[in-house]
Design an enzyme around this catalytic site. Sequence first.
Site, short mmCIF file in Angstrom:
data_model
loop_
_atom_site.label_atom_id
_atom_site.label_comp_id
_atom_site.label_asym_id
_atom_site.label_seq_id
_atom_site.Cartn_x
_atom_site.Cartn_y
_atom_site.Cartn_z
N PHE A 101 22.48 34.47 84.24
CA PHE A 101 21.62 35.61 83.93
C PHE A 101 20.24 35.48 84.57
CE2 PHE A 101 19.39 38.64 81.15
CZ PHE A 101 20.32 39.66 81.12
N GLU A 102 19.80 34.25 84.81
CA GLU A 102 18.47 34.02 85.40
C GLU A 102 18.48 33.98 86.92
OE1 GLU A 102 19.47 32.11 82.60
OE2 GLU A 102 18.28 33.52 81.42
N VAL A 152 30.69 32.23 85.45
CA VAL A 152 30.84 32.82 84.12
C VAL A 152 32.34 32.90 83.82
CG1 VAL A 152 30.08 34.64 82.57
CG2 VAL A 152 28.86 34.28 84.72
N ILE A 153 32.75 32.25 82.73
CA ILE A 153 34.18 32.17 82.40
C ILE A 153 34.44 33.01 81.14
CG2 ILE A 153 36.06 30.60 81.76
CD1 ILE A 153 34.48 28.42 83.33
N THR A 210 33.00 32.76 77.12
CA THR A 210 31.70 33.44 77.11
C THR A 210 31.77 34.65 76.20
OG1 THR A 210 31.39 32.72 79.38
CG2 THR A 210 29.91 34.42 78.60
N HIS A 223 29.60 36.92 75.48
CA HIS A 223 29.03 38.15 76.03
C HIS A 223 29.26 38.21 77.55
CE1 HIS A 223 27.36 38.70 72.10
NE2 HIS A 223 26.78 37.51 72.17
N PHE A 273 26.12 37.14 96.62
CA PHE A 273 26.70 37.00 95.28
C PHE A 273 27.75 35.89 95.29
CE2 PHE A 273 29.73 38.32 91.91
CZ PHE A 273 28.85 38.34 90.84
N ARG A 298 38.79 28.22 92.90
CA ARG A 298 37.87 28.88 93.82
C ARG A 298 36.73 27.97 94.27
NH1 ARG A 298 40.64 32.07 90.90
NH2 ARG A 298 41.13 34.21 91.50
#
Length: 157
Positions: free
Chosen positions: A58-59, A82-83, A87, A89, A114, A128
């Site tokens: 998020f940062e 992000v999994i 997670t 949210h 990205f 990945r």
Amino acid sequence: MTRELEGSADGAGLRVAVIVARWNGFITRKLLEGAISTLKECGVQDADITTAWVPGSFEVSTAAKWAAESGRFDAVICLGCVIRGETAHFEYVAGGAAEGILDVSLKTGVPVVFGVLTTETVEQATERTGGKEGHKGEESARTAIEMATLRRLLAGD
Ligand code: DLZ
């Protein structure tokens, strides 16, 4: 007669910032290693690679904005993981990262890549980062170089 331009894989002379999230560090460290080794293979000098760690995905876009606005970098690579399964949210964290990164790139004109993995499981993230689905860190480095060199061509440099 038309003109056709394409960025190259030659990173000589490029200055690159890599913003990397500490969250899921067992994956993001692999993303970082792949990104840095590919940058070097493409000719980017050690002294022209700057890594900045942030708490989570998020940062990432905030630090990317600071880097892009500094005028010190030809490209910024954003790395995170992000999994969904782990997670609560997921949509907010993953969506916030994606939107933020795109926004920084569009507003500053600096290529901001990205390189945030958004997966269902740890296994998919592992696939990945050097597994059967390739390596998102390496891919992000190649994208950064291609976009930075294309930007120079389009600017007439
Ligand atoms: C809070 C949070 C959660 C639940 N999951 C992740 C994740 O899977 N990947 C990631 O990079 N960061 C996660 N975070 C942390 C957020 O990105 C952020 O650091 C905090 O919400 C503080 O703003």
